[in-house]
Design a protein around this motif. Sequence first.
Motif, PDB file in Angstrom:
ATOM      1  N   MET A 188       4.006   9.667   5.713  1.00  0.00           N
ATOM      2  CA  MET A 188       3.657   9.540   4.020  1.00  0.00           C
ATOM      3  C   MET A 188       2.407  10.563   4.001  1.00  0.00           C
ATOM      4  SD  MET A 188       2.851   5.182   4.028  1.00  0.00           S
ATOM      5  CE  MET A 188       2.059   5.295   5.753  1.00  0.00           C
ATOM      6  N   PRO A 189       2.059  11.038   2.786  1.00  0.00           N
ATOM      7  CA  PRO A 189       1.030  11.773   2.467  1.00  0.00           C
ATOM      8  C   PRO A 189      -0.207  10.921   2.482  1.00  0.00           C
ATOM      9  CG  PRO A 189       2.037  10.923   0.309  1.00  0.00           C
ATOM     10  CD  PRO A 189       3.038  10.496   1.491  1.00  0.00           C
ATOM     11  N   VAL A 190      -1.380  11.748   2.448  1.00  0.00           N
ATOM     12  CA  VAL A 190      -2.788  11.145   2.248  1.00  0.00           C
ATOM     13  C   VAL A 190      -3.192  10.646   3.747  1.00  0.00           C
ATOM     14  CG1 VAL A 190      -4.481   9.606   1.492  1.00  0.00           C
ATOM     15  CG2 VAL A 190      -2.773  10.397  -0.006  1.00  0.00           C
ATOM     16  N   ALA A 213       0.924  -1.285   0.152  1.00  0.00           N
ATOM     17  CA  ALA A 213      -0.034   0.036  -0.107  1.00  0.00           C
ATOM     18  C   ALA A 213       0.756   1.221   0.060  1.00  0.00           C
ATOM     19  CB  ALA A 213      -0.912  -0.140   1.277  1.00  0.00           C
ATOM     20  N   SER A 214       0.478   2.375  -0.822  1.00  0.00           N
ATOM     21  CA  SER A 214       1.409   3.316  -0.914  1.00  0.00           C
ATOM     22  C   SER A 214       1.138   4.318   0.056  1.00  0.00           C
ATOM     23  CB  SER A 214       1.429   3.992  -2.204  1.00  0.00           C
ATOM     24  OG  SER A 214       0.065   4.359  -2.628  1.00  0.00           O
ATOM     25  N   ASN A 215      -0.035   4.185   0.871  1.00  0.00           N
ATOM     26  CA  ASN A 215      -0.266   5.160   2.069  1.00  0.00           C
ATOM     27  C   ASN A 215      -1.168   4.571   3.138  1.00  0.00           C
ATOM     28  OD1 ASN A 215      -3.330   5.730   1.626  1.00  0.00           O
ATOM     29  ND2 ASN A 215      -2.493   6.843  -0.552  1.00  0.00           N
ATOM     30  N   GLY A 216      -1.334   5.412   4.197  1.00  0.00           N
ATOM     31  CA  GLY A 216      -2.066   4.687   5.332  1.00  0.00           C
ATOM     32  C   GLY A 216      -3.543   4.328   4.965  1.00  0.00           C
ATOM     33  N   ASP A 236      -1.077   8.088  11.903  1.00  0.00           N
ATOM     34  CA  ASP A 236      -2.634   8.125  11.748  1.00  0.00           C
ATOM     35  C   ASP A 236      -3.351   6.619  11.524  1.00  0.00           C
ATOM     36  OD1 ASP A 236      -2.869  10.717  12.724  1.00  0.00           O
ATOM     37  OD2 ASP A 236      -2.671  11.460  10.589  1.00  0.00           O
ATOM     38  N   ALA A 237      -2.837   5.811  10.683  1.00  0.00           N
ATOM     39  CA  ALA A 237      -3.040   4.454  10.202  1.00  0.00           C
ATOM     40  C   ALA A 237      -3.028   3.565  11.373  1.00  0.00           C
ATOM     41  CB  ALA A 237      -2.045   4.166   9.035  1.00  0.00           C
TER      42      ALA A 237
END
Length: 128
Positions: free
Chosen positions: A60-62, A34-37, A67-68
Motif C-alpha cells: 500500500m502507499p503511505v 482503512a485505505s493504508n497502514g 510497516d503497519a
Amino acid sequence: MRYAHKVLLIEDDEFTRFMMREIISGLGAEVEIASNGIEGCKLLDAQPEEFGLVLMDLHMPVMSGIDATNQIRSKQSDPPSQVPIIAVTADVTYHNTARVEELGMNGYTSKPVSPGTLLSLIDQYCAA
C-alpha cells in the motif's frame, strides 16, 4: 451469527475494499475500513478492544502492511499488540506461513479471498 469483535480491513484498492466489505458484512460481522497502514494503525489505537481480526494488504502507499504490522506489534499494550493480523495479498512471495510469521503476522490468505476463507477467519478470531 453475531460476532463479539469487528474486522479491520486495511486495503488500498477501492474495488477490493468494496467486495470484501460486502462479503464480511454479509457474513454478519462488523467491518471497519482503512485505505493504508497509517489509517489502520490509528483506528486500532482508537478502538483497541473492538477488533478481533486485522486483514492487512501488504503493498500500500503511505504505509505498507509490513510497516503497519511492525508498528502494531511494537505497542506496549495488549490489545492491540497481540491482535491477529492476516496478510491478504496476491504477491506469491508472501504465500508462505513461515514468511509472514517472520513479519509478525498470524498467517496469510491470497487474493481474491473467497467468502469461505473469510468466514473461517472471522469464526476463528471474532467469535465471543
